[in-house]
Design an enzyme around this catalytic site. Sequence first.
Site, mmCIF file in Angstrom:
data_model
loop_
_atom_site.group_PDB
_atom_site.id
_atom_site.type_symbol
_atom_site.label_atom_id
_atom_site.label_comp_id
_atom_site.label_asym_id
_atom_site.label_seq_id
_atom_site.Cartn_x
_atom_site.Cartn_y
_atom_site.Cartn_z
ATOM 1 N N ALA A 257 -34.110 -70.745 -41.100
ATOM 2 C CA ALA A 257 -34.704 -71.986 -40.410
ATOM 3 C C ALA A 257 -36.010 -71.356 -41.024
ATOM 4 O O ALA A 257 -36.226 -70.215 -40.525
ATOM 5 C CB ALA A 257 -34.329 -72.812 -39.479
ATOM 6 N N MET A 258 -37.161 -71.862 -40.697
ATOM 7 C CA MET A 258 -38.329 -71.601 -40.592
ATOM 8 C C MET A 258 -39.514 -72.533 -39.136
ATOM 9 O O MET A 258 -39.694 -73.479 -39.849
ATOM 10 C CB MET A 258 -39.477 -71.345 -41.373
ATOM 11 N N GLU A 259 -39.646 -72.336 -38.830
ATOM 12 C CA GLU A 259 -40.617 -73.337 -37.632
ATOM 13 C C GLU A 259 -42.018 -73.033 -37.775
ATOM 14 O O GLU A 259 -42.908 -73.811 -36.623
ATOM 15 C CB GLU A 259 -40.470 -72.015 -36.246
ATOM 16 N N HIS B 44 -33.115 -74.031 -31.654
ATOM 17 C CA HIS B 44 -34.059 -72.454 -31.586
ATOM 18 C C HIS B 44 -35.748 -73.362 -32.186
ATOM 19 O O HIS B 44 -36.764 -72.854 -31.725
ATOM 20 C CB HIS B 44 -33.404 -71.678 -32.680
ATOM 21 N N GLU B 45 -35.690 -73.854 -34.085
ATOM 22 C CA GLU B 45 -37.084 -73.929 -34.104
ATOM 23 C C GLU B 45 -37.722 -74.633 -33.323
ATOM 24 O O GLU B 45 -39.398 -74.372 -32.760
ATOM 25 C CB GLU B 45 -36.713 -74.293 -35.503
#
Length: 974
Positions: free
Chosen positions: A361-363, A396-397
């Site tokens: 994933a990417m924040e 987390h993100e």
Amino acid sequence: MAKGFYLSRNLAMAGLLLAAIALVTIIALSVVYDKERSRNRAPSNGAPSVGASSPSSSSSIDPYSSSTSASPGPQKPWQRYRLPDTLAPVHYDITLWPRLEPDQQGLYIFTGNSTVRFVCLKDTDLIIIHANKLNFTLFQGHEARLKALDPAHPVPQVQSSWLQEETEYLVLQLDGALKAGRVYLLETQFKGELADDLEGFYRSQYTEDGVQKVLATSQMQATFARKAFPCFDEPAMKATFSVVLIHPQGTGALSNSKQMESSRVEFDGIPVSRTTFEPTKRMSTYLLAFIVSGFSFIEGDQETDVQVRIWARHQAITEGQGDYALNVTEAILNFYEHYYNTSYPLSKSDQVALPDFNAGAMENWGLITYRETALLYDPVASSTGNKERVLTVIAHELAHMWFGNLVTLRWWNDLWLNEGFASYVEYLGADHAEPTWDIKEHIIFEVRKVFAVDALASSHPLSRREEEVNRPSEITEMFNTISYSKGAAVLRMLSEFLSEPVFAKGLSSYLNMFAFNNTVYTDLWDHLQLVSDTPSISLPHSVQDIMNRWVLQMGFPVVTVDTRTGQVSQQHFLNDPQAVVERGSPFNYTWFVPIKWIKSGVEQEQFWLLKKTGIDSRVIATGDQWVLANTNVSGYFRVNYDLENWERLLHLLHTDHQAIPTVNRAQLLDDAFNLARAKVINTTLALRTTSYLSKERDYIPWASALSNLNYYFLMFDRTEVYGPLQGYIRKQTLPLFEYYRTITANWARVPPGHNDQYNQINALNMACNTGLKDCKELALRWFSEWMADPERNPIHPNLKSTVYCSAIAFGGTEEWDFAWRMFQNATVATESARLRSALACTKAPWLLNRYLQYSIDPTKIRKQDSVSTIVAVARNVVGMPLAWNFVRENWSYIFNNYGRGSFSFSGLITGITQRFSTEFELKELERFKEQNLQVGFGSASLALEQAIENTRANIRWLAESRSQVLDWLSGEAK
């Protein structure tokens, strides 16, 4: 292609108004930016000097000095990988038009234009801005056009310009100087390929209702924004962004901020939609995101001012696969607002599940992107593990929305602070959303995972010096277990000895002070120190002095507690005691160690070990009293004891194992096995810790045991030791197998507890792996029933991974081909992932070789899954040599197509070499390194060095332990 872009009168007037307002603030911003860079050049209070050994020593060496000043390096600014400190961006206007159909040459492209408004900080006649794989429309023979924001100020002309490919720059040499304090505009028009390389602005494809669909999406971290548009692509170069996306009618467009307007227009006779987004908050380029797709979404009830939406393929949304993500997102956002004591910084939170995505994933700020397996949960087809993954990845993100996005690291050498923090607090956010899961205890797996890497002589500190992290491959290499898991472990330790409320209070102070700016890690220590200066908290040294020992030197200690003398000592722990540590330590590999402990079940007062050796008479045990250190595994260290205390603990495991806390039972197993590998204790002592497992029913100790026994399987599954090892594990597992068969009414029900469901999987998995007849028959029967009726799968999702793998391993071509068809037709991402992994379980070499060929064919295996598919084959004892030969033969192709920017690429080397334990394999590995120096290893460079180190250690361990292990197992397996 500027002539195709339409600018409305209203938007033009708005732009002029914004420019006028900006004039008032830009000069002030430039002063703030210059002060911020100066302040960040040296962390407050200094940092420990190299070679210092005194606990109170302070530093004269700045661990943040950049390579441009720390070493001579290349003489020309455009040959350096760091931008000069002469210019700073303020605002970007970006228009992008992705084509979702190929052109006449069969290429997917995008076109765009960009204007960056920047302030000059120091007089300079050079503009250097990042650009990679972009083709520019020329302005009077040059790639860009320069203007002054104030027309009254003269502007130097571009004298020459070029693209510096190695350092990924567009360079403009001017015929005069830009003046400090003035603001300029740099305009560019460009074209790039909308490739399927999962980097920058790229394309993803999927099939729905028999129709192949294409979408455009992005992944900018860490150095890929420059592939989408020219930019100052460093995290400290924050700016605001105004984005316009041109896209096919019938598709939707997303970016970091809310949509401002969307209209139908024509460009070059092509009917399209033009979507404009609100200007973003001040942010780093790596957090920018754009998506053009035909996706659907579900939306929260908006009880707050924050718009929350989950986006995915239409079928996934209509089947309810986004519902769980939506529910937990709102709960987690609410928790973090209270935890940080800071409101969510944006007005919306879009989360998107992408069919093709390299990372988990990417924040991206306000537009988080995920693999489908990390965001979508199907209540029918997904397992408990799939559900937990969705929960923890979202937690987390979302943690990054504050820590990382609102306040951002200054440079990538401190990546650990971003990722380690999110990897720690994700457990807090997840626990709030699912309080019955006891998920906070699972952080012990983060600690165990990173111990294996940080105990290598080739490890590295959490925070490296800046000159060690400059090239894009060096930056990508920082996205590793050290940054994520060690970062989480040491921050959890800090939170434990400060207390969670004090830790959270310091975070709030830090976030409010540095909102929309950049920091170095010592800024966090300063704010935690401020809130720690109270009579209720007693620390032996400042927060900075304590934590720098965990951040600025690699590795961790093994703490030895001698209950006969009261002596407590520490030593740098290495898996291989013969390994040579070449990296120096500013603290001579001594840590300030907080030790929580219990004595015969009674919790004792915490004490600190501040030197190599100390004496504390309280730990002396008499008679049958036992001592257990590092309770709750709150500290980042291993523990060893004198033999008498080990015997007391072993006796306790056999007679009353629940007297030891659950996570500490896991710790005892993990510490014992790794101390034995390092020749600190006898191997048979480690094996004896497992002999109580027939009585164990809790998941966490079993997970720890099986993780460590897996090393024995890897080392021995090609030797005569394997038979007795299988027999012993089968003997220990059988009571657990029977326990779950009973409480589930012969596998007809699911255990109610979250961890019980995981342990049921352990029971079935180990029973099948060790050849238990009942398990084999069960797996083949279930799989055969599914083959007979593919529309009705009788296997519970929790058990599918084990059953699929076992049935394919026990079966033949028919089972493999059926699983391949089911994989191709799967519409639920988690089901697809399970089948893809299980296909690597076959024992037929020709099937495995065919599968390896499939792994680099994007029409069969998605690029995002190529590396993990090869590693899955390598996990199979039959497949390991096949995968190794395949990778060596195709290294150049694999590296150039899958490895240059992949965060996960280092896992390919680690996964393939995990069984290496012979001199022949070591020589092959060293030859592989020599033969491919010209091709390169990119972000897998460190993983290759660690693989060589691990192979040497495995060879030595096997030579010394093989007969000892065989003798012990032969006796115990009866």
